[in-house]
Motif scaffolding. Structure first.
Motif, PDB file in Angstrom:
ATOM      1  N   ARG A   1       0.443   5.463  -7.691  1.00  0.00           N
ATOM      2  CA  ARG A   1      -1.127   5.283  -7.928  1.00  0.00           C
ATOM      3  C   ARG A   1      -1.406   5.778  -9.440  1.00  0.00           C
ATOM      4  NH1 ARG A   1      -6.245   7.870  -7.312  1.00  0.00           N
ATOM      5  NH2 ARG A   1      -7.765   6.322  -6.651  1.00  0.00           N
ATOM      6  N   GLU A   2      -0.825   7.040  -9.644  1.00  0.00           N
ATOM      7  CA  GLU A   2      -1.152   7.806 -10.824  1.00  0.00           C
ATOM      8  C   GLU A   2      -0.543   7.047 -12.197  1.00  0.00           C
ATOM      9  OE1 GLU A   2      -0.674  12.033 -13.028  1.00  0.00           O
ATOM     10  OE2 GLU A   2      -0.395  11.744 -11.141  1.00  0.00           O
ATOM     11  N   ASP A   3       0.402   6.402 -12.009  1.00  0.00           N
ATOM     12  CA  ASP A   3       1.158   5.422 -12.859  1.00  0.00           C
ATOM     13  C   ASP A   3       0.512   4.337 -13.237  1.00  0.00           C
ATOM     14  OD1 ASP A   3       2.986   5.398 -14.923  1.00  0.00           O
ATOM     15  OD2 ASP A   3       4.435   4.405 -13.760  1.00  0.00           O
ATOM     16  N   ILE A   4       0.294   3.527 -11.991  1.00  0.00           N
ATOM     17  CA  ILE A   4      -0.501   2.438 -12.090  1.00  0.00           C
ATOM     18  C   ILE A   4      -1.937   2.446 -12.707  1.00  0.00           C
ATOM     19  CG2 ILE A   4      -1.315   0.245 -10.793  1.00  0.00           C
ATOM     20  CD1 ILE A   4       1.901   0.580 -10.779  1.00  0.00           C
ATOM     21  N   LEU A   5      -2.692   3.325 -12.455  1.00  0.00           N
ATOM     22  CA  LEU A   5      -3.865   3.403 -12.888  1.00  0.00           C
ATOM     23  C   LEU A   5      -3.839   3.993 -14.286  1.00  0.00           C
ATOM     24  CD1 LEU A   5      -5.970   4.863  -9.920  1.00  0.00           C
ATOM     25  CD2 LEU A   5      -5.699   2.706 -10.613  1.00  0.00           C
ATOM     26  N   GLY A   6      -2.723   4.845 -14.490  1.00  0.00           N
ATOM     27  CA  GLY A   6      -2.615   5.088 -16.178  1.00  0.00           C
ATOM     28  C   GLY A   6      -2.249   3.824 -16.863  1.00  0.00           C
ATOM     29  N   ALA A   7      -1.636   3.028 -16.434  1.00  0.00           N
ATOM     30  CA  ALA A   7      -1.445   1.518 -16.997  1.00  0.00           C
ATOM     31  C   ALA A   7      -2.790   1.006 -17.432  1.00  0.00           C
ATOM     32  CB  ALA A   7      -0.422   0.816 -16.261  1.00  0.00           C
ATOM     33  N   VAL A   8      -3.648   0.853 -16.244  1.00  0.00           N
ATOM     34  CA  VAL A   8      -4.758   0.143 -16.620  1.00  0.00           C
ATOM     35  C   VAL A   8      -5.543   0.893 -17.668  1.00  0.00           C
ATOM     36  CG1 VAL A   8      -6.847  -0.479 -15.535  1.00  0.00           C
ATOM     37  CG2 VAL A   8      -4.814  -0.701 -14.417  1.00  0.00           C
ATOM     38  N   GLU A   9      -5.501   2.313 -17.591  1.00  0.00           N
ATOM     39  CA  GLU A   9      -6.440   2.882 -18.529  1.00  0.00           C
ATOM     40  C   GLU A   9      -5.694   2.986 -20.082  1.00  0.00           C
ATOM     41  OE1 GLU A   9      -9.028   5.508 -20.713  1.00  0.00           O
ATOM     42  OE2 GLU A   9      -9.180   4.552 -18.667  1.00  0.00           O
ATOM     43  N   LYS A  10      -4.638   2.903 -20.200  1.00  0.00           N
ATOM     44  CA  LYS A  10      -3.935   2.614 -21.419  1.00  0.00           C
ATOM     45  C   LYS A  10      -4.540   1.275 -21.855  1.00  0.00           C
ATOM     46  CE  LYS A  10       0.439   2.276 -23.896  1.00  0.00           C
ATOM     47  NZ  LYS A  10       1.989   2.368 -23.825  1.00  0.00           N
ATOM     48  N   VAL A  11      -4.370   0.191 -21.382  1.00  0.00           N
ATOM     49  CA  VAL A  11      -4.874  -1.002 -21.725  1.00  0.00           C
ATOM     50  C   VAL A  11      -6.219  -1.102 -22.341  1.00  0.00           C
ATOM     51  CG1 VAL A  11      -4.928  -3.451 -21.530  1.00  0.00           C
ATOM     52  CG2 VAL A  11      -2.819  -2.349 -20.794  1.00  0.00           C
TER      53      VAL A  11
ATOM     54  N   LEU B   1       0.879  -1.392   0.055  1.00  0.00           N
ATOM     55  CA  LEU B   1      -0.030   0.047   0.206  1.00  0.00           C
ATOM     56  C   LEU B   1       0.647   1.305  -0.024  1.00  0.00           C
ATOM     57  CD1 LEU B   1      -3.128  -1.106   2.358  1.00  0.00           C
ATOM     58  CD2 LEU B   1      -3.172  -0.767  -0.195  1.00  0.00           C
ATOM     59  N   PRO B   2       2.009   1.271   0.783  1.00  0.00           N
ATOM     60  CA  PRO B   2       2.728   2.525   0.596  1.00  0.00           C
ATOM     61  C   PRO B   2       3.415   2.792  -0.967  1.00  0.00           C
ATOM     62  CG  PRO B   2       3.423   1.457   2.699  1.00  0.00           C
ATOM     63  CD  PRO B   2       2.307   0.600   1.779  1.00  0.00           C
ATOM     64  N   GLU B   3       3.989   1.727  -1.375  1.00  0.00           N
ATOM     65  CA  GLU B   3       4.097   1.839  -2.615  1.00  0.00           C
ATOM     66  C   GLU B   3       3.055   2.264  -3.614  1.00  0.00           C
ATOM     67  OE1 GLU B   3       4.904  -1.448  -5.923  1.00  0.00           O
ATOM     68  OE2 GLU B   3       6.818  -1.169  -4.954  1.00  0.00           O
ATOM     69  N   TYR B   4       1.734   1.797  -3.713  1.00  0.00           N
ATOM     70  CA  TYR B   4       0.477   1.988  -4.379  1.00  0.00           C
ATOM     71  C   TYR B   4       0.252   3.368  -4.363  1.00  0.00           C
ATOM     72  CZ  TYR B   4      -3.993   2.161  -6.499  1.00  0.00           C
ATOM     73  OH  TYR B   4      -5.114   2.567  -7.056  1.00  0.00           O
ATOM     74  N   GLU B   5       0.338   4.127  -2.958  1.00  0.00           N
ATOM     75  CA  GLU B   5       0.213   5.412  -2.647  1.00  0.00           C
ATOM     76  C   GLU B   5       1.122   6.109  -3.411  1.00  0.00           C
ATOM     77  OE1 GLU B   5      -0.093   8.604   1.026  1.00  0.00           O
ATOM     78  OE2 GLU B   5       0.016   6.386   1.362  1.00  0.00           O
ATOM     79  N   ASN B   6       2.408   6.051  -3.700  1.00  0.00           N
ATOM     80  CA  ASN B   6       3.486   6.715  -4.171  1.00  0.00           C
ATOM     81  C   ASN B   6       3.247   6.584  -5.761  1.00  0.00           C
ATOM     82  OD1 ASN B   6       4.419   7.570  -1.810  1.00  0.00           O
ATOM     83  ND2 ASN B   6       6.020   5.779  -1.803  1.00  0.00           N
TER      84      ASN B   6
END
Length: 367
Positions: A16-26, A9-14
């Motif tokens: 988050r924008e990039d991870i969700l951007g990956a999901v959106e791209k796909v 969770l600490p990593e996801y907080e840092n």
């Protein structure tokens, strides 16, 4: 609040924008299976290692299994490996139809005792499968020489060693192939299951691409060698592409956590991880030893610290592998370690305050 060995969770907080951007791209790409993200990750992961081919698969277990099959290992063959490993290493050998043959490990670094390997080689041996355990490389030079001398395949289990080096050379670049897991806890972890195989042998790469896709060379064409669906997911591949750019930063952060442990616990009586000469450890897990292991873990619960053991039951002692015929005492070093080792919290975003809490609690318990 309980402190655990791993927390994403600490990593996801840092990130988050990039991870969700990956999901959106796909999701907005129009293609969801074996498309540009998998292709891109395969190319980038191979380039990171300077190896010709990367084939993404669905998990680390199948990475080993399919790599063995692509290397020509199957029923009737033997694979030399260790029992001090995660069970999937051995499950994958069994899944390929081969028989695992265990050798013991070194007491100081927990890695395969390379001096014992040649005595385990028989006329049925087809492959050597060293495990780069806990984030540190096995000394591959004698195993590469042994494999070449006997005409054996060398498959590296790199599930715990993303970015680890030995004399400047990355794990996964010495064997005929190398298998990786991207399970979320890994040094390079996805947000779900994932795996890959690296190889510098083009024919192995070709075989792997068929094996991960029902045995078909192209989408829904003719099956040549019946296989299963073992594809790497597009979303996980896109997340991994982005996280790959941060892999060196992750390993640097893990080494800093390890440095603080060494500084804070070096005088406590715990046996801390040994880093072999020429190795760059990536500390997938931070494994320590103490003869009072079980008491320490139990007492730390009063401090809201929950630790785990990697691994409490050697594979050769598990009922699922009783048919192999190993008995208690067969691998004395492995069995001794299983009663003493345990893992401290280790992940790149581990807050310094939580680590200080762990160090202070361990010091209190050991006084």
């Amino acid at each position: 609040m309980t402190t655990y060995v791993w927390d994403y969770l600490p990593e996801y907080e840092n990130e988050r924008e990039d991870i969700l951007g990956a999901v959106e791209k796909v999701f907005s790409s129009g293609r969801l299976v074996l498309a540009e993200s998998v292709k891109g990750f395969e190319e980038e992961f191979a380039a990171y290692h300077g190896v010709g081919t990367c084939v993404g698969v669905d998990n680390g277990t199948n990475a080993i299994k399919l790599a063995l099959q692509a290397l020509g290992v199957g029923p009737g063959d033997e694979v030399v490996t260790v029992s001090n490993t995660a069970a999937p290493t051995v499950v994958a050998i069994d899944g390929a139809g081969a028989t695992p043959v265990f050798v013991d490990v070194n007491e100081d670094d927990f890695l395969i005792d390379t001096d014992q390997v040649e005595a385990a080689v028989t006329s049925r041996t087809k492959c050597l499968l060293p495990v780069h355990l806990y984030g540190q490389c096995v000394d591959l030079a004698p195993l590469r020489a042994l494999a070449d001398r006997h005409g054996l395949a060398l498959l590296e289990d790199c599930a715990q060693a993303h970015g680890a080096r030995q004399h400047g050379r990355l794990a996964g670049t010495t064997g005929d192939a190398a298998a990786y897991s991207f399970y979320p806890t890994k040094v390079l972890g996805a947000y779900g299951d994932g795996g890959a195989v690296l190889t510098s042998r083009p024919e192995v790469g070709t075989a792997l691409r068929k094996l991960r896709y029902y045995g078909m060379e192209k989408t829904y064409y003719t099956v040549q060698t019946p296989a299963h669906n073992s594809r790497l997911d597009e979303v996980q591949a896109e997340i991994l592409r982005r996280k790959l750019t941060r892999l060196d930063a992750y390993t640097a952060a893990r080494r800093e956590v390890a440095r603080r442990y060494a500084e804070g616990l070096g005088d406590t009586g715990l046996v801390l991880p040994k880093v072999n000469e020429g190795n760059e450890h990536v500390y997938y897990v931070y494994v320590v030893r103490h003869p009072r292991r079980d008491e320490i873990i139990e007492r730390l619960k009063a401090h809201d610290i929950s630790l785990n053991i990697s691994y409490p039951w050697p594979v050769h002692t598990m009922s699922g592998f009783a048919h192999l015929g190993y008995r208690q005492g067969s691998l004395p070093v492995t069995e001794k370690l299983a009663g003493e080792i345990f893992s401290l919290p280790m992940y790149p975003s581990l807050p310094a305050g939580l680590q200080d809490k762990v160090i202070a609690a361990i010091r209190e318990v050991l006084t």
